[in-house]
Design a protein around this motif. Sequence first.
Motif, short mmCIF file in Angstrom:
data_model
loop_
_atom_site.label_atom_id
_atom_site.label_comp_id
_atom_site.label_asym_id
_atom_site.label_seq_id
_atom_site.Cartn_x
_atom_site.Cartn_y
_atom_site.Cartn_z
N GLY A 193 -42.47 47.15 -15.06
CA GLY A 193 -43.34 46.99 -15.55
C GLY A 193 -44.25 46.04 -14.01
O GLY A 193 -44.41 45.74 -13.17
N THR A 194 -45.41 45.19 -15.41
CA THR A 194 -45.98 44.28 -14.57
C THR A 194 -46.12 43.40 -14.96
O THR A 194 -45.74 42.76 -15.86
CB THR A 194 -47.31 44.88 -15.37
OG1 THR A 194 -47.41 44.38 -16.45
CG2 THR A 194 -47.31 45.80 -14.31
N ASP A 195 -46.50 41.88 -14.68
CA ASP A 195 -46.32 40.19 -14.55
C ASP A 195 -47.42 40.25 -15.63
O ASP A 195 -48.17 41.63 -16.38
CB ASP A 195 -45.96 40.04 -13.47
CG ASP A 195 -46.99 39.58 -12.59
OD1 ASP A 195 -48.47 40.43 -13.12
OD2 ASP A 195 -47.00 38.86 -12.14
N GLN A 196 -47.25 39.02 -15.73
CA GLN A 196 -48.20 38.88 -16.64
C GLN A 196 -50.00 38.75 -16.47
O GLN A 196 -51.16 38.80 -17.23
CB GLN A 196 -49.28 37.17 -17.36
CG GLN A 196 -47.44 36.58 -18.24
CD GLN A 196 -46.45 36.32 -17.62
OE1 GLN A 196 -46.24 36.28 -15.83
NE2 GLN A 196 -45.71 35.03 -17.71
N MET A 205 -40.39 36.99 -23.25
CA MET A 205 -39.94 38.26 -22.49
C MET A 205 -38.79 37.84 -22.06
O MET A 205 -38.31 39.17 -21.80
CB MET A 205 -40.87 38.19 -21.04
CG MET A 205 -42.35 38.61 -21.05
SD MET A 205 -42.78 39.86 -20.89
CE MET A 205 -42.07 40.60 -19.28
N LEU A 206 -38.05 36.99 -21.27
CA LEU A 206 -37.08 37.08 -20.75
C LEU A 206 -36.32 37.40 -22.41
O LEU A 206 -34.74 38.75 -22.09
CB LEU A 206 -36.22 35.93 -20.85
CG LEU A 206 -35.00 35.68 -20.15
CD1 LEU A 206 -35.17 36.74 -18.93
CD2 LEU A 206 -34.10 33.98 -19.86
N LEU A 266 -33.20 42.69 -18.02
CA LEU A 266 -33.16 43.27 -16.68
C LEU A 266 -34.29 43.82 -15.91
O LEU A 266 -33.69 43.18 -14.82
CB LEU A 266 -32.48 44.71 -17.01
CG LEU A 266 -30.68 44.94 -17.06
CD1 LEU A 266 -30.99 46.25 -17.34
CD2 LEU A 266 -30.60 43.97 -15.79
N ILE A 267 -35.34 43.54 -16.50
CA ILE A 267 -36.39 43.39 -15.62
C ILE A 267 -36.59 42.10 -14.82
O ILE A 267 -36.53 41.54 -13.67
CB ILE A 267 -37.54 43.81 -16.43
CG1 ILE A 267 -37.54 45.27 -16.59
CG2 ILE A 267 -39.29 43.29 -15.76
CD1 ILE A 267 -38.31 45.78 -17.73
N LEU A 268 -36.64 40.41 -15.98
CA LEU A 268 -36.79 39.59 -15.67
C LEU A 268 -35.65 39.53 -14.46
O LEU A 268 -35.92 38.09 -13.79
CB LEU A 268 -36.54 38.77 -16.72
CG LEU A 268 -38.72 38.84 -17.34
CD1 LEU A 268 -38.77 37.81 -18.39
CD2 LEU A 268 -39.81 38.35 -16.23
#
Lengths: 296, 356
Positions: free
Chosen positions: B133-136, B320-321, B326-328
């Motif tokens: 994915g992407t961040d903000q 988001m967390l 898992l992604i974070l």
Amino acid sequence: MILIVSAISFTLLSSAGGDALSTLRENPQVSDKTIEGLKRIYGLDRTFAERYGLWLFGAVSGDLGESFSFRIPVRTLIWSRFLNTLIMSFVAFAIAVAVSFFLSILSARYRRRFLSGFIETIVLLSASTPRMVLALLVLVITLRFSMSAPAAGEINLFQLFSGAIVLSVPLISVFLAQLRVGLADALNEDFVRLARAKGLAEWRVIALHALRAALNPFLSIAGLSFGGLLGGSVIVETVLGWPGLGALMVSAVRGRDVPLVMGVVLVASAAVWLGNTIAEVLQLVNDKRLRSDNRG
Amino acid sequence: MDEILTKRRSPRNRAMIAGLVIVFAFYFIAIFADFLAPYDYREQTRQEPSAPMSNIRFRDDQGIWHLRPFIYAQKLADARNMRYDEEVTQKYPLTMFAHGRPYSLFGFVPSDTHLFGVESAERENPPRLHLLGTDQLGRDRFSRLLLAIRFSLLVSPAGTVLACIIGIIFGAISGYAYSNVDSVMMGIADAMISLPTLILILAARAAFPLELPPITAALLLIMIFALTGWAEMARLTRGLVLSMKQREFVIAARSIGLTERRVLCRHILPNIASPLIVQATLMLPAFLLAETALSFLGVGLQEPEPSLGNMLSLSSDLVMLKASPLILLSPGIVIFLFVFGIRLAVRNLNWGVKIL
């Protein structure tokens, strides 16, 4: 020792460019006159030696100055935070001691392969799990199940114990490894054979005789672990929002609040020094041989 | 310990090899991070902030299977809830050795080939493949993670080497010095070990401006590690030198008139090398953790440069967390795996060194 640490930190903090006012100075709305006035209030217009002398004089008489960013005396700010950190560290320490004593005595009593394998796995896993990741995991679990995000500044028991467990994990690894080896060595000694020959139960042999011999190296390791415990509390408190010394330190560093940073360094070093001294005294109590003067 | 060593030699070897494989895999990633990362770690895409992981598909919406994996373009459907929909009209197959952002391998081999990517003849900018994915800011998290591994894995060994050099010199001198000098030097080292290191590191860091260019930040971190980490090494070296001084071969070497320096370098140091190396390897994870801790607290490496620590600090975004832990936490998993690999390898080395 604490004097040296304070001098080094003070020099470092003062010598580097920029201070608590440097962000203000970049603001065009703040005039030079205001800055000069603020400097006088904070005492930043004096020379370095004067400032350190004043700080040291104050520190000796129990006055750590006033925080730049909170505008209240550093001592009152630190004291309540320090108690919080102390509580969490104490619980963490107790958990680590309990778990490592229980498991190492168990493996000394029943020498089974799966038990020693189990302990080795625990040592390996707990040594390689960073507190940061663990604390974040705890955060995820709280979010998933209790549905209420931990509010900063609020103290509750769940927070205390989850934080303490996170703090204790790397300690368990160190303590458990040391105790297990110490107990295994002690069980091969002659005095243990004597104790067995007297017909003592195995539990008594381990708990009263072998454990006493294994206690001293454990105590020295435990004494050295206080510094790491305080360091770890910085992370854990920041992630879990526990209002302790570590979280205070982070905000002080971000705000470049020199009196506050100095105060935290001073209190933390003093606490660690006190912990080490207690550990050394306990070693003397436990082992009379150390009391003679010729201990190389 | 000995009993275990003799009885279960082969599982120990296997564990050691497994640990080494993990460690070397991470260093491979660190070296080839530019090649493995499909995108620029700084490149922001305004159309896809906080995008989820791309779905790599083998089966299209008509239910037909394809041999070659492909993705659909993602489009932000609901900006309030950050919901993305897939546009199923056009398939974009994945390509090995796709061309993309130019970089220079090892710093001097110019290239624009990446291990994988999405290429399309029809569109100038094909949709991007986001493995994590992407961040903000719409930056590809996977590429950032790889580059972060590179930073963290190169800074901590540098700090370790520097700390080892200081520690070994200090310890060797202390082991050779008269008892008064020796006890003063060891007193300093003991004080150093027992101090709350992370708090001191933070205090030292407070002396420098928060915003630092990446190279300066890296050098500063290395310096700080070296200055706080040498003491344990010094203590170990001193103990080993003391025990070696009593051995016959050292006395013999000295009695034929070799200088002290030669005795130390040629006779003592080679014989105490293996415990020193083991200690050094165990310092590596400690420095890695310190680096990530500093970046996590916002006083280490600064954005937009990625490090495992400042990527983890994005998990302060609790929404988001909660949604995709898992992604974070993937940088955390990387840290865990790396430290685990080192510990696994070092614990099971059959060098006769007792490791606690």
